[in-house]
Design an enzyme around this catalytic site. Structure first.
Site, mmCIF file in Angstrom:
data_model
loop_
_atom_site.group_PDB
_atom_site.id
_atom_site.type_symbol
_atom_site.label_atom_id
_atom_site.label_comp_id
_atom_site.label_asym_id
_atom_site.label_seq_id
_atom_site.Cartn_x
_atom_site.Cartn_y
_atom_site.Cartn_z
ATOM 1 N N THR A 167 0.839 -1.217 0.073
ATOM 2 C CA THR A 167 -0.069 0.017 -0.104
ATOM 3 C C THR A 167 0.732 1.011 0.045
ATOM 4 O OG1 THR A 167 -1.931 -1.147 1.289
ATOM 5 C CG2 THR A 167 -1.581 1.364 1.448
ATOM 6 N N ARG A 195 -13.926 -7.100 -2.374
ATOM 7 C CA ARG A 195 -13.107 -6.946 -1.209
ATOM 8 C C ARG A 195 -12.575 -5.464 -1.042
ATOM 9 N NH1 ARG A 195 -7.688 -5.747 0.656
ATOM 10 N NH2 ARG A 195 -7.664 -6.644 2.713
ATOM 11 N N VAL A 196 -12.940 -4.923 0.162
ATOM 12 C CA VAL A 196 -12.551 -3.819 0.665
ATOM 13 C C VAL A 196 -11.565 -3.977 1.759
ATOM 14 C CG1 VAL A 196 -12.895 -1.192 1.179
ATOM 15 C CG2 VAL A 196 -14.228 -2.533 -0.603
ATOM 16 N N GLY A 197 -10.409 -3.575 2.156
ATOM 17 C CA GLY A 197 -9.642 -3.844 2.922
ATOM 18 C C GLY A 197 -9.491 -2.335 3.906
ATOM 19 N N ASP A 198 -8.448 -2.304 4.656
ATOM 20 C CA ASP A 198 -8.380 -1.240 5.590
ATOM 21 C C ASP A 198 -8.234 0.255 4.922
ATOM 22 O OD1 ASP A 198 -5.490 -0.148 6.112
ATOM 23 O OD2 ASP A 198 -5.586 -2.127 4.942
ATOM 24 N N THR A 218 -0.260 0.355 6.573
ATOM 25 C CA THR A 218 -0.099 -0.657 5.382
ATOM 26 C C THR A 218 0.162 -1.932 6.028
ATOM 27 O OG1 THR A 218 1.586 -1.345 3.691
ATOM 28 C CG2 THR A 218 2.517 -0.028 5.571
ATOM 29 N N GLY A 219 -0.335 -3.007 5.421
ATOM 30 C CA GLY A 219 -0.181 -4.300 5.680
ATOM 31 C C GLY A 219 -1.414 -5.336 5.644
ATOM 32 N N GLY A 221 -4.868 -6.033 5.641
ATOM 33 C CA GLY A 221 -5.998 -5.372 5.878
ATOM 34 C C GLY A 221 -6.974 -5.697 7.048
#
Length: 318
Positions: A167, A195-198, A218-219, A221
């Site tokens: 990210t 899909r939606v992450g952090d 970052t990482g 999610g």
């Protein structure tokens, strides 16, 4: 105020052969943002310029070069947040926006809502004057090859340079003390469509509060979402450095209360420690405290990051 800028290009198991490219990308992002801040420009303009550089660089998982989902398509997310008003502009599931951070800014500036997704977000982009691109323009040869390997064989981390950890982000403070944070991502490789992450979620992948500071994460999610890591780090910045680490309220006589650097570093480290302990995940973050002091932390093998030192020199590392 002395302007301040920090950027990252993701926390993951960065291979040796990608170190130079990551350092160069972060340095180029700093140069783009600092060229604005050093001339008295706004923090918002600076983080947008920095992240556009990172989105356009295929070594990072954002914009061009994003990981492909299970269907072989790019779906990008981005967010920008204003520390003064606590207002954010966020977009997710983008397939036809070359620089997602531009749309996040447009949402912040012009939209009555703070988050738009997929086709609705892209319709708003057109209405706001942002052009749509061919989805194929976001697919890099390296990521297409990786997706083919995963499709023909078992999905595996070694097929991808960034796998689930890539990210990009930036946090900036300008001469007026205005603070903005931003994050942009292509998500995880071979993710389920939709899909939606952090990254585009306020408080998870990004947060900014003038009373505390600005954070970009970052990482992994899903783990970051569990502990709302960006907001958690910002809350840690609120802690009074007079008190000891047990929270007993005992004054530490030997601690220099003016040591903003130690306080900011501790906030970053404690947030990442919580990510590991409660989130059971890996990742990292960058931040500026409310005075513009930079700090970072990560629990992955490496993280690409860079910041502008007090003497205006650029520092980057992987």
């Amino acid at each position: 105020m002395q302007p301040s800028l920090i950027v990252h290009g993701g926390a993951w198991d960065i291979p040796d052969d990608a170190i130079e490219a990551c350092n160069t990308g972060c340095r180029n992002a700093l140069a783009a943002g600092w060229s604005i801040l050093s001339k008295g420009g706004s923090a918002l303009d600076a983080i947008e310029a920095s992240i556009i550089v990172l989105e356009d660089d295929p070594v990072f998982d954002a914009g061009y070069g994003s990981h492909l989902n299970l269907d072989g398509q790019v779906e990008c997310d981005a967010i920008v947040m204003d520390a003064v008003t606590l207002r954010a502009g966020s977009a997710a599931g983008l397939q036809r926006i070359k620089n997602p951070i531009r749309l996040a800014r447009k949402i912040w500036e012009e939209c009555p809502h703070m988050m738009l997704v997929a086709q609705g977000a892209e319709r708003f982009a057109q209405k706001s004057g942002l052009p749509l691109c061919d989805p194929a323009e976001l697919i890099s040869p390296a990521e297409h090859a990786a997706w083919l390997q995963c499709r023909e064989d078992e999905h595996a981390a070694e097929h991808h340079r960034g796998h689930e950890q890539g990210t990009v982000g930036a946090v900036a403070m300008d001469r007026d003390g205005r603070l903005f944070a931003a994050t942009s991502t292509g998500g995880t490789c071979c993710k389920l469509p939709g899909r939606v992450g952090d990254s585009p979620l306020i408080g998870c992948g990004c947060y900014a509060d003038a009373e505390a500071g600005g954070v970009s994460c970052t990482g992994y999610g899903e783990a970051i979402m569990k502990i709302t890591m960006a907001k958690t780090a910002a809350d840690f910045l609120r802690r009074n450095p007079h008190f000891d680490e047990r929270g007993s309220g005992v004054v530490l006589a030997n601690r220099d209360i003016r040591d903003d650097s130690a306080s900011a570093k501790r906030a970053a480290q404690d947030a990442v420690a919580l990510l590991a302990q409660r989130g059971k995940g890996t990742g990292g973050l960058i931040l500026l405290d409310r005075n513009g002091t930079p700090a970072f932390a990560f629990n992955t093998p490496r993280m690409a990051y860079g910041y502008v030192a007090p003497n205006n020199a650029f520092f980057t590392s992987v």
